[in-house]
Write a protein that holds these residues in place. Structure first.
Motif, PDB file in Angstrom:
ATOM      1  N   ILE A 403       0.824  -1.239   0.088  1.00  0.00           N
ATOM      2  CA  ILE A 403      -0.054  -0.039  -0.005  1.00  0.00           C
ATOM      3  C   ILE A 403       0.928   1.329  -0.165  1.00  0.00           C
ATOM      4  O   ILE A 403       1.749   1.558   0.979  1.00  0.00           O
ATOM      5  N   ARG A 404       0.867   1.874  -1.158  1.00  0.00           N
ATOM      6  CA  ARG A 404       1.521   3.144  -1.115  1.00  0.00           C
ATOM      7  C   ARG A 404       1.210   4.088  -0.731  1.00  0.00           C
ATOM      8  O   ARG A 404      -0.001   4.309  -0.419  1.00  0.00           O
ATOM      9  N   GLY A 405       2.167   5.124  -0.151  1.00  0.00           N
ATOM     10  CA  GLY A 405       1.652   6.475   0.246  1.00  0.00           C
ATOM     11  C   GLY A 405       1.471   7.437  -0.815  1.00  0.00           C
ATOM     12  O   GLY A 405      -0.011   7.859  -1.223  1.00  0.00           O
ATOM     13  N   HIS A 406       2.209   8.378  -1.102  1.00  0.00           N
ATOM     14  CA  HIS A 406       1.970   9.536  -1.921  1.00  0.00           C
ATOM     15  C   HIS A 406       1.429   9.074  -3.146  1.00  0.00           C
ATOM     16  O   HIS A 406       1.489   7.918  -3.737  1.00  0.00           O
ATOM     17  N   SER A 407       0.504  10.140  -3.681  1.00  0.00           N
ATOM     18  CA  SER A 407      -0.456   9.723  -4.795  1.00  0.00           C
ATOM     19  C   SER A 407       0.181   9.351  -6.128  1.00  0.00           C
ATOM     20  O   SER A 407      -0.423   8.524  -7.015  1.00  0.00           O
ATOM     21  N   ASN A 408       1.308   9.569  -6.304  1.00  0.00           N
ATOM     22  CA  ASN A 408       2.132   9.213  -7.501  1.00  0.00           C
ATOM     23  C   ASN A 408       3.418   8.609  -7.458  1.00  0.00           C
ATOM     24  O   ASN A 408       4.343   8.679  -8.213  1.00  0.00           O
ATOM     25  N   VAL A 409       3.875   8.110  -6.296  1.00  0.00           N
ATOM     26  CA  VAL A 409       5.014   7.849  -5.853  1.00  0.00           C
ATOM     27  C   VAL A 409       5.512   6.429  -6.658  1.00  0.00           C
ATOM     28  O   VAL A 409       6.756   6.410  -7.183  1.00  0.00           O
ATOM     29  N   GLN A 410       4.479   5.859  -7.127  1.00  0.00           N
ATOM     30  CA  GLN A 410       4.763   4.567  -7.825  1.00  0.00           C
ATOM     31  C   GLN A 410       4.976   5.128  -9.335  1.00  0.00           C
ATOM     32  O   GLN A 410       5.850   4.417  -9.952  1.00  0.00           O
ATOM     33  N   GLY A 411       4.190   5.966  -9.732  1.00  0.00           N
ATOM     34  CA  GLY A 411       4.269   6.177 -11.197  1.00  0.00           C
ATOM     35  C   GLY A 411       5.531   7.162 -11.633  1.00  0.00           C
ATOM     36  O   GLY A 411       5.898   7.065 -12.717  1.00  0.00           O
ATOM     37  N   GLN A 412       6.311   7.844 -10.411  1.00  0.00           N
ATOM     38  CA  GLN A 412       7.336   8.385 -10.800  1.00  0.00           C
ATOM     39  C   GLN A 412       8.517   7.297 -11.258  1.00  0.00           C
ATOM     40  O   GLN A 412       9.279   7.659 -12.215  1.00  0.00           O
ATOM     41  N   ARG A 413       8.395   6.355 -10.697  1.00  0.00           N
ATOM     42  CA  ARG A 413       9.359   5.266 -10.961  1.00  0.00           C
ATOM     43  C   ARG A 413       9.283   4.761 -12.342  1.00  0.00           C
ATOM     44  O   ARG A 413       9.905   4.269 -13.145  1.00  0.00           O
ATOM     45  N   THR A 414       7.819   4.508 -12.593  1.00  0.00           N
ATOM     46  CA  THR A 414       7.212   3.958 -13.958  1.00  0.00           C
ATOM     47  C   THR A 414       7.823   4.740 -15.197  1.00  0.00           C
ATOM     48  O   THR A 414       8.354   4.173 -16.059  1.00  0.00           O
ATOM     49  N   VAL A 415       8.036   6.199 -14.986  1.00  0.00           N
ATOM     50  CA  VAL A 415       8.652   6.953 -16.151  1.00  0.00           C
ATOM     51  C   VAL A 415       9.978   7.460 -15.867  1.00  0.00           C
ATOM     52  O   VAL A 415      10.370   8.347 -16.111  1.00  0.00           O
ATOM     53  N   GLY A 416      10.961   6.812 -15.213  1.00  0.00           N
ATOM     54  CA  GLY A 416      12.183   6.976 -14.921  1.00  0.00           C
ATOM     55  C   GLY A 416      12.760   7.690 -13.700  1.00  0.00           C
ATOM     56  O   GLY A 416      14.190   7.698 -13.830  1.00  0.00           O
ATOM     57  N   ILE A 417      12.157   8.078 -12.960  1.00  0.00           N
ATOM     58  CA  ILE A 417      12.664   8.673 -11.740  1.00  0.00           C
ATOM     59  C   ILE A 417      13.254   7.479 -10.805  1.00  0.00           C
ATOM     60  O   ILE A 417      12.479   6.792 -10.168  1.00  0.00           O
ATOM     61  N   THR A 418      14.792   7.191 -11.177  1.00  0.00           N
ATOM     62  CA  THR A 418      15.366   6.284 -10.424  1.00  0.00           C
ATOM     63  C   THR A 418      16.722   6.313 -10.511  1.00  0.00           C
ATOM     64  O   THR A 418      17.378   7.065 -11.481  1.00  0.00           O
ATOM     65  N   GLU A 419      17.570   6.215  -9.391  1.00  0.00           N
ATOM     66  CA  GLU A 419      19.046   6.507  -9.218  1.00  0.00           C
ATOM     67  C   GLU A 419      19.782   5.316  -9.914  1.00  0.00           C
ATOM     68  O   GLU A 419      21.011   5.343 -10.193  1.00  0.00           O
ATOM     69  N   LYS A 420      19.097   4.202 -10.212  1.00  0.00           N
ATOM     70  CA  LYS A 420      19.940   3.016 -10.786  1.00  0.00           C
ATOM     71  C   LYS A 420      19.640   2.863 -12.050  1.00  0.00           C
ATOM     72  O   LYS A 420      18.589   2.783 -12.762  1.00  0.00           O
ATOM     73  N   PRO A 421      20.546   3.202 -12.880  1.00  0.00           N
ATOM     74  CA  PRO A 421      20.711   3.328 -14.233  1.00  0.00           C
ATOM     75  C   PRO A 421      20.048   1.847 -15.045  1.00  0.00           C
ATOM     76  O   PRO A 421      19.538   2.118 -16.035  1.00  0.00           O
ATOM     77  N   GLU A 422      20.435   1.065 -14.534  1.00  0.00           N
ATOM     78  CA  GLU A 422      19.824  -0.531 -15.107  1.00  0.00           C
ATOM     79  C   GLU A 422      18.212  -0.542 -14.941  1.00  0.00           C
ATOM     80  O   GLU A 422      17.528  -1.350 -15.895  1.00  0.00           O
ATOM     81  N   LEU A 423      17.488   0.533 -14.322  1.00  0.00           N
ATOM     82  CA  LEU A 423      16.044   0.388 -14.309  1.00  0.00           C
ATOM     83  C   LEU A 423      15.493   1.379 -15.114  1.00  0.00           C
ATOM     84  O   LEU A 423      14.393   1.445 -15.243  1.00  0.00           O
ATOM     85  N   ALA A 424      16.482   2.441 -16.017  1.00  0.00           N
ATOM     86  CA  ALA A 424      16.001   3.218 -16.689  1.00  0.00           C
ATOM     87  C   ALA A 424      16.395   2.944 -18.104  1.00  0.00           C
ATOM     88  O   ALA A 424      17.267   2.413 -18.385  1.00  0.00           O
ATOM     89  N   PRO A 425      15.466   3.333 -19.064  1.00  0.00           N
ATOM     90  CA  PRO A 425      15.361   3.011 -20.546  1.00  0.00           C
ATOM     91  C   PRO A 425      16.504   3.893 -21.125  1.00  0.00           C
ATOM     92  O   PRO A 425      16.091   4.819 -22.085  1.00  0.00           O
ATOM     93  N   LEU A 426      17.756   3.756 -20.795  1.00  0.00           N
ATOM     94  CA  LEU A 426      18.874   4.970 -21.153  1.00  0.00           C
ATOM     95  C   LEU A 426      19.158   4.818 -22.629  1.00  0.00           C
ATOM     96  O   LEU A 426      19.435   5.710 -23.187  1.00  0.00           O
ATOM     97  N   ASP A 427      19.170   3.467 -23.154  1.00  0.00           N
ATOM     98  CA  ASP A 427      19.446   3.441 -24.561  1.00  0.00           C
ATOM     99  C   ASP A 427      18.262   4.028 -25.420  1.00  0.00           C
ATOM    100  O   ASP A 427      18.264   4.630 -26.478  1.00  0.00           O
ATOM    101  N   GLN A 428      17.012   3.902 -24.947  1.00  0.00           N
ATOM    102  CA  GLN A 428      15.742   4.390 -25.646  1.00  0.00           C
ATOM    103  C   GLN A 428      15.918   5.933 -25.731  1.00  0.00           C
ATOM    104  O   GLN A 428      15.668   6.592 -26.441  1.00  0.00           O
ATOM    105  N   LEU A 429      16.404   6.479 -24.360  1.00  0.00           N
ATOM    106  CA  LEU A 429      16.333   7.851 -24.207  1.00  0.00           C
ATOM    107  C   LEU A 429      17.359   8.596 -25.086  1.00  0.00           C
ATOM    108  O   LEU A 429      17.161   9.410 -25.582  1.00  0.00           O
ATOM    109  N   ALA A 430      18.579   7.796 -25.224  1.00  0.00           N
ATOM    110  CA  ALA A 430      19.691   8.290 -26.158  1.00  0.00           C
ATOM    111  C   ALA A 430      19.328   8.249 -27.583  1.00  0.00           C
ATOM    112  O   ALA A 430      19.503   9.493 -28.204  1.00  0.00           O
ATOM    113  N   LYS A 431      18.490   7.498 -27.965  1.00  0.00           N
ATOM    114  CA  LYS A 431      18.030   7.465 -29.390  1.00  0.00           C
ATOM    115  C   LYS A 431      17.114   8.389 -29.545  1.00  0.00           C
ATOM    116  O   LYS A 431      17.001   9.165 -30.602  1.00  0.00           O
ATOM    117  N   GLN A 432      16.030   8.581 -28.695  1.00  0.00           N
ATOM    118  CA  GLN A 432      14.965   9.650 -28.447  1.00  0.00           C
ATOM    119  C   GLN A 432      15.362  11.010 -28.760  1.00  0.00           C
ATOM    120  O   GLN A 432      14.701  11.729 -29.224  1.00  0.00           O
TER     121      GLN A 432
END
Length: 759
Positions: A403-432
């Motif tokens: 049960i998450r707290g903040h209203s979009n805390v899970q969504g932030q991670r879904t669109v790239g808020i993470t300090e872990k580069p392996e969890l972010a689509p860096l290759d796609q961002l580079a291309k895009q």
């Protein structure tokens, strides 16, 4: 264990007239006009705004009043008629404001203009948006990108979070800590390891198909009250609910629905928990292992007698790995150890196991009571072990439910808020976007503050939240925050993080998502993800607090343009005026989740992110769901069991609180009035120490790092809490929590089991 008795501190059902009275009080307190209070009817509706408080799921067919007491308070807090204008800062220096209680700072009203700290007058003075962006850009460009941190609270929209992470990476770092680091990072790590996806797997539909629900360390009555509707419906169908929580919380005992005339006008109410087990603070792993041990013992006996198996053998053989090692651990662990550490008897755990073994579809809800421990990730893995034993992942009505707290805390991670580069689509961002994203691991929240204390971090851009108050070890971290070169705070209201300022400091007023977002391209909408992984659109319904306040998107884009200049391929100006363009880019980056984003965001009930584990597809290292044998039964290796005066402190929220925001200093559910400086203690512990109710004491952290952490003036209150365990309020008790006292794999602060003594 008692299944139906009330807490003597609040001998009523949660909800009911107490809830209605509390909502009416906050509306009057914030001077919300009657006509504006009608906006509550638009809250959590497909054509309205998504609540700025908790992230509980939004139904496709909502109630007329699809808001709870906590959500109404959050809405009143944002739509208050009170204003904090530049004239306010002319009359109040920053030094004087530092003496104000946290509640009073936010209670003073909405920020109305961009402000810059002026050392000569020791106050914030108004500046233009252009000047603010220009200086922030100059400051960021004058330092190594690795020296800057970009924090995000859970209220930011999906569009803002996507823009923010892209800006930080174009600037040159992955230093993207967020509020997940403080609470459910243990879920993100533990669930990912166990079932291959770092979020829960249930949806609202599963509530209609479940046979049994567990609750571990989550107080639904104050943290996600709208969920009580689903629990009430389930109980009417006869679904048992088994709760494990150190404190007896009214919201987990019984509920009177404020929307039900029968329950409001008669003594009628719904018993929520059919079993209520007051597990010791830090005893969850032992309790869960006890249930698993009872199940495995029953299965061993059934197999020996040639009877039908108790565990789901077919599921375990086809879909899991590691069962034999876990089962061996359960068999070898003595019941006496399980009882000692959990604080629960074998009979009580056997009673919970019996319900579990008779149910076909089981879901397990949990909160920070599991995640905020030194072995918080292990707790999450243990809960997965329990579910996997009988195939309760990947079928209707079953699965893990953080049960998450903040209203979009899970969504932030879904669109790239993470300090872990392996969890972010860096290759796609580079291309895009035609740039090379940084590949070095960034800082999470704990690591960021470790860097701040050491002087290695020079700047923090703070998108919402109250970091200075929310982090551990305040006596170490707060002075260090004041030595930063640059602090930028994007916020709706003033808080302590803005007053403990850097050398160059800005407070930039943003719009609430409840307010109209008007741009040259017309009225804009935003979106967010709820805790069941569904995406929702959200439209503003009321006028902005100030004509000078700006959207989060406008502010992030302004800082990005001033910092990146020609280095960026993004048309930030177009994005901040047309949020649909941002959603188009999100869809390109994450096509599996966000295809046709702009069309699907208004789907009633939201559209669901793909969750392979719901279909028994396991994206783990082994390709299967993974059992894990616990390394230790106790959740806190720092706790000195043999020290006779040691107590386990767990930090708590009150019924009039959302994270660091305090709406009212009373806590009616726990019978606390007029103060938050209290310690909830078992009467037996009071007698051992010759303490009286109402007596004021000092708590001291038990640690060997040479730092004397103390909190004075805490009033003793007798309460139903296990012996050896005490409760105190967050964030007041953060001063007692060492920065290094965190979950090993996730670095979530161990706020639910702090070793302390009374001095």
């Amino acid at each position: 264990m008692s299944n139906d008795s009330k807490s003597p501190s609040y001998p009523f059902a949660s909800g009911g007239w107490g809830s209605l009275k509390s909502v009416a009080t906050i509306l009057m307190q914030e001077k919300v006009p009657l006509k504006d209070s009608a906006i509550l009817l638009k809250q959590n509706k497909p054509d309205g705004f998504m609540c700025v408080s908790c992230s509980w799921a939004k139904p496709a067919d909502p109630h007329t009043f699809e808001f709870c007491e906590s959500g109404a308070k959050a809405t009143a807090w944002d739509t208050t008629s009170k204003r904090m204008t530049p004239a306010f800062f002319e009359l109040n220096t920053v030094t004087s404001l530092l003496n104000w209680p946290d509640h009073d700072l936010e209670e003073a009203g909405r920020l109305t203009a961009p402000m810059r700290y002026d050392a000569a007058s020791d106050s914030y003075v108004e500046v233009s948006w252009g000047d603010a962006f220009a200086e922030i850009g100059r400051e960021l460009n004058a330092m190594d990108p690795e020296q800057a941190v970009f924090y995000t609270s859970g209220r930011a929209s999906l569009e803002t979070a996507y823009m923010y992470q892209l800006f930080a990476r174009m600037y040159g770092c992955n230093n993207l800590p967020d509020s997940s680091n403080m609470c459910h990072e243990s879920s993100s790590v533990g669930l990912k390891e166990a079932i291959g996806v770092g979020v829960g797997t249930i949806t609202l539909d599963d509530f209609e198909k479940t046979d049994l629900m567990f609750f571990f360390g989550q107080n639904v009555g104050t943290n996600s009250p709208r969920m009580l509707h689903q629990l009430q419906d389930a109980r009417k169908r006869g679904v048992p609910i088994i709760t494990f929580n150190p404190l007896r919380e009214p919201g987990l005992v019984s509920f009177a629905n404020p929307q039900s005339p029968v329950q409001m006008l008669t003594p009628a109410q719904t018993q929520i928990s059919t079993q209520y087990h007051q597990v010791k603070t830090g005893g969850d792993t032992a309790a869960i292992l006890g249930i698993c041990k009872a199940v495995i013992e029953a299965d061993d006996q059934a197999r020996a007698q040639g009877l039908p198996r108790v565990i789901d053998v077919a599921f375990i053989e086809e879909h899991t790995t590691g069962f034999d090692a876990f089962a061996a651990c359960a068999r070898e662990t003595e019941w006496s150890e399980i009882e000692r550490i959990s604080g629960l008897g074998r009979a009580a755990l056997g009673e919970a196991a019996a319900e579990y073994m008779s149910a076909n579809a089981v879901m397990a809800h949990y909160g920070m009571g599991l995640t905020q421990h030194r072995l918080g990730v292990q707790n999450v893995r243990m809960l997965c072990n329990l579910l996997l034993l009988r195939g309760n992942v990947g079928k209707p009505g079953a699965g893990p439910s953080p049960i998450r707290g903040h209203s979009n805390v899970q969504g932030q991670r879904t669109v790239g808020i993470t300090e872990k580069p392996e969890l972010a689509p860096l290759d796609q961002l580079a291309k895009q976007f035609s740039f090379e994203p940084p590949r070095k691991k960034g800082m999470n929240t704990i690591e960021a503050f470790e860097g701040i204390v050491k002087g290695e971090v020079k700047a923090v851009v703070n998108l919402g939240g109250n970091l200075v108050r929310s982090v551990p070890d305040r006596l170490q971290t707060e002075p260090a925050w004041g030595r930063l070169r640059l602090t930028v705070n994007i916020a709706t209201k003033l808080n302590r993080s803005h007053l403990v300022h850097g050398e160059v400091s800005y407070v930039l007023p943003c719009l609430s998502r409840i307010e109209f977002h008007r741009t040259p391209m017309g009225e804009q909408a935003v979106s967010m993800e709820d805790s069941t992984g569904c995406m929702h659109g959200s439209k503003g319904v009321t006028e902005p607090a100030s004509e000078k306040a700006r959207s989060e998107q406008f502010i992030v884009a302004g800082i990005a343009m001033a910092t990146l200049g020609a280095r960026s391929t993004v048309d930030w100006d177009a994005w901040r005026n047309d949020f649909a363009l941002v959603r188009d880019e999100i869809a390109k980056t994450y096509p599996e989740t966000f295809h046709d984003f702009n069309a699907r965001m208004w789907q009633p009930g939201g559209f669901h992110r793909p969750l392979p584990a719901r279909h028994r597809q396991w994206k783990t290292k082994s390709g299967k769901a993974e059992f894990m044998a616990p390394e230790s039964l106790g959740e806190d290796p720092d706790m000195r069991e043999k020290m006779p005066d040691a107590l386990r402190l767990m930090t708590l929220r009150s019924d009039s609180q959302f994270n660091t925001t305090i709406y009212n200093i009373d806590d009616r559910f726990r019978g606390v009035k007029g103060t938050r400086m209290v310690i909830l203690m078992n009467k037996a512990d009071m007698e051992k120490r010759q303490l009286q109710e109402g007596q004021k004491v000092t708590l001291q952290t038990i640690a060997d790092d040479g730092i004397d952490r103390r909190l004075d003036g805490l009033e003793i209150k007798a309460y139903e809490v296990p012996e050896g365990c005490i409760g105190g309020y967050y964030p007041e008790c953060n001063v007692l929590l060492p920065l290094w006292h965190y979950a090993k794999e996730s670095k979530v602060p161990g706020a639910k089991s702090i070793p302390v003594r009374i001095v």
